[in-house]
Design a protein around this motif. Structure first.
Motif, PDB file in Angstrom:
ATOM      1  N   ASN A   1      46.212 -21.475 -11.102  1.00 37.53           N
ATOM      2  CA  ASN A   1      45.853 -21.303  -9.558  1.00 37.53           C
ATOM      3  C   ASN A   1      44.518 -21.243  -9.136  1.00 37.53           C
ATOM      4  O   ASN A   1      43.766 -20.686  -9.812  1.00 37.53           O
ATOM      5  N   LYS A   2      43.852 -22.212  -8.556  1.00 37.83           N
ATOM      6  CA  LYS A   2      42.790 -22.201  -7.860  1.00 37.83           C
ATOM      7  C   LYS A   2      42.604 -21.809  -6.480  1.00 37.83           C
ATOM      8  O   LYS A   2      42.776 -22.837  -5.713  1.00 37.83           O
TER       9      LYS A   2
ATOM     10  N   ASP B   1      43.544 -22.707 -23.903  1.00 37.67           N
ATOM     11  CA  ASP B   1      43.356 -22.346 -22.553  1.00 37.67           C
ATOM     12  C   ASP B   1      41.421 -22.197 -22.386  1.00 37.67           C
ATOM     13  O   ASP B   1      41.263 -21.131 -21.922  1.00 37.67           O
ATOM     14  N   PRO B   2      41.012 -23.252 -22.804  1.00 39.29           N
ATOM     15  CA  PRO B   2      39.529 -22.965 -22.787  1.00 39.29           C
ATOM     16  C   PRO B   2      39.142 -22.894 -20.952  1.00 39.29           C
ATOM     17  O   PRO B   2      39.419 -23.680 -20.402  1.00 39.29           O
ATOM     18  N   PRO B   3      38.239 -22.081 -20.927  1.00 40.83           N
ATOM     19  CA  PRO B   3      37.619 -21.913 -19.435  1.00 40.83           C
ATOM     20  C   PRO B   3      37.137 -23.282 -18.808  1.00 40.83           C
ATOM     21  O   PRO B   3      37.367 -23.626 -17.685  1.00 40.83           O
ATOM     22  N   GLY B   4      36.474 -24.189 -19.622  1.00 38.08           N
ATOM     23  CA  GLY B   4      36.044 -25.472 -19.063  1.00 38.08           C
ATOM     24  C   GLY B   4      37.046 -26.406 -18.809  1.00 38.08           C
ATOM     25  O   GLY B   4      36.709 -27.272 -18.099  1.00 38.08           O
ATOM     26  N   ASP B   5      38.345 -26.198 -19.151  1.00 43.45           N
ATOM     27  CA  ASP B   5      39.377 -27.040 -18.739  1.00 43.45           C
ATOM     28  C   ASP B   5      40.104 -26.746 -17.418  1.00 43.45           C
ATOM     29  O   ASP B   5      40.916 -27.236 -17.031  1.00 43.45           O
ATOM     30  N   ARG B   6      39.919 -25.611 -17.083  1.00 46.37           N
ATOM     31  CA  ARG B   6      40.412 -24.917 -15.848  1.00 46.37           C
ATOM     32  C   ARG B   6      39.855 -25.549 -14.542  1.00 46.37           C
ATOM     33  O   ARG B   6      40.541 -25.177 -13.367  1.00 46.37           O
ATOM     34  N   GLU B   7      38.791 -25.951 -14.511  1.00 44.66           N
ATOM     35  CA  GLU B   7      38.093 -26.597 -13.248  1.00 44.66           C
ATOM     36  C   GLU B   7      37.909 -25.378 -12.196  1.00 44.66           C
ATOM     37  O   GLU B   7      38.172 -25.522 -11.061  1.00 44.66           O
TER      38      GLU B   7
END
Length: 409
Positions: A227-228, A197-203
């Motif tokens: 959830n964004k 769950d790398p932060p860079g993949d969370r957009e």
């Protein structure tokens, strides 16, 4: 070309992987990602291209088994981590690595090689055919509803910590493996991949969340998502990004989709990788507001043609002779007689008259049952030499469900 190809040494992994990262833009991965790929890399199945002391090319092959029509799992090399340094393009580095790798795969006794491509045009010249596709959806959940079947209201949903629920989710996944062609039987350690769950993949979205679906105390499904939150002038307009969703029955599956489509303060649900015949298409009340798009997924290469075609079964009886062209693996060249049905198959060399002419690339595309030989013939890539042979082979190669690759590698 002055480069040297050799099997990777464990002590070289950091340098080798760093060159791979550089070739894909130079943005380093997180420590968690690097540790996982270090653990999963099979160094004895990985090669590097070296120009003196400099690594200028990388390629690896995971040990997989791929589900095929009929339910069998066929040994396959999962081609991965392929790169060539920008300074060494158009010098034959990639071709030499592909040549070495396919020779190795044949020597390992694995009839298939499979991969996902950064650019789909690259691997056709090496005999890979696009065999599966993936469906992406962007659902307007402010307008679309899920028409759940009976039993969905009996499914209990609850939030669960991602790490603590991993074992239960993996058990669900393992029960679904083989339900479609193209799914992977994985070696130990791969259960860690969905948890990355790398932060860079969370957009910009939340850390990964998990909801379990239960019936009578048993976990029968799960969804992992982000959830964004977002607000515009009209109010809340957040979005849900579905990472993984799996269930053991239609009611649980519908209950999970209904849940993500009804989360408060959101109006969009995105999912990047579903089968092209996903039952969700029949659950939504308005498919036009789901924005479906399709792209290539798993590319398949028949390394040992006869063994590969014998390893799967066929939906209807078939008895055809293929005249096969294979410029890159000449041991597959020539005429092969395939005879089989739903119980088994034989594929042997023959001197008989050919019924269909094609390259190994087309056989790879059709192998999992998701690409029609007739559609390939319509593109001029298959020639019918005996009347009726194309329809016979097309029906036999088909699958009742679309093949699907649940995750990359």
């Amino acid at each position: 070309m002055t480069t040297e190809l050799r099997v990777l040494r464990r002590s070289e992994w950091d340098l080798w992987y760093g060159k791979l990262e550089l070739a894909f833009g130079g943005v380093g991965e997180t420590r968690q990602e690097r540790q996982l790929w270090d653990a999963l890399t099979e160094v004895d199945r990985s090669i590097g291209a070296w120009d003196g002391e400099e690594c200028v090319g990388t390629a690896g092959a995971f040990t997989f088994a791929v589900s095929v029509p009929g339910g069998a799992f066929v040994p396959a090399a999962g081609v991965t981590m392929v790169s060539v340094a920008a300074t060494h393009r158009r010098r034959g580095v990639l071709t030499s690595m592909m040549r070495r790798q396919l020779d190795d795969v044949r020597g390992w006794g694995e009839p298939l090689a499979v991969l996902t491509a950064s650019e789909p045009e690259i691997y056709g010249r090496f005999g890979y055919g696009i065999a599966t596709h993936q469906l992406s959806l962007e659902i307007d959940s402010s307008r679309v509803r899920i028409a759940a079947p009976p039993g969905a209201d009996d499914v209990r949903l609850r939030f669960a910590p991602v790490a603590e629920s991993a074992e239960a989710c993996e058990a669900v996944y393992l029960r679904t493996v083989g339900s479609r062609p193209g799914m992977l039987a994985r070696r130990p350690g791969w259960e860690r991949l969905p948890l990355l769950d790398p932060p860079g993949d969370r957009e910009g979205a939340s850390p990964m969340q998990c909801v379990l679906a239960e019936r009578d105390g048993e976990v029968v499904g799960y969804v992992r998502f982000h959830n964004k939150p977002h607000w515009d002038r009209s109010g809340p307009a957040g979005s849900i990004m579905v990472r993984h969703i799996d269930a053991l029955d239609p009611a649980a599956y519908a209950a999970l989709w209904r849940f993500v489509c009804e989360i408060d303060l959101t109006s969009t649900v995105r999912s990047r990788n579903r089968p092209v015949d996903d039952p969700l298409l029949h659950l939504v009340t308005d498919i036009r507001r789901c924005g479906p798009t399709v792209r290539d997924a798993l590319h398949v290469r028949l390394v040992e043609l006869g063994a590969a075609l014998e390893a799967r079964t066929y939906r209807t009886p078939v008895d055809v002779v293929f005249d096969v062209r294979d410029d890159f693996c000449p041991w597959n060249e020539g005429r092969w007689r395939l005879s089989g049905d739903s119980k088994g198959a034989s594929c042997k060399r023959t001197d008989g008259n050919a019924d269909l002419a094609l390259s190994v690339r087309e056989l790879g595309a059709a192998y999992l049952g998701g690409v029609s030989l007739t559609s390939l013939a319509g593109a001029g890539r298959v020639r019918e030499l005996r009347d009726g042979a194309l329809a016979e082979a097309t029906m036999a190669f088909g699958s009742d469900v679309a093949p699907w690759l649940p995750h990359g590698f």
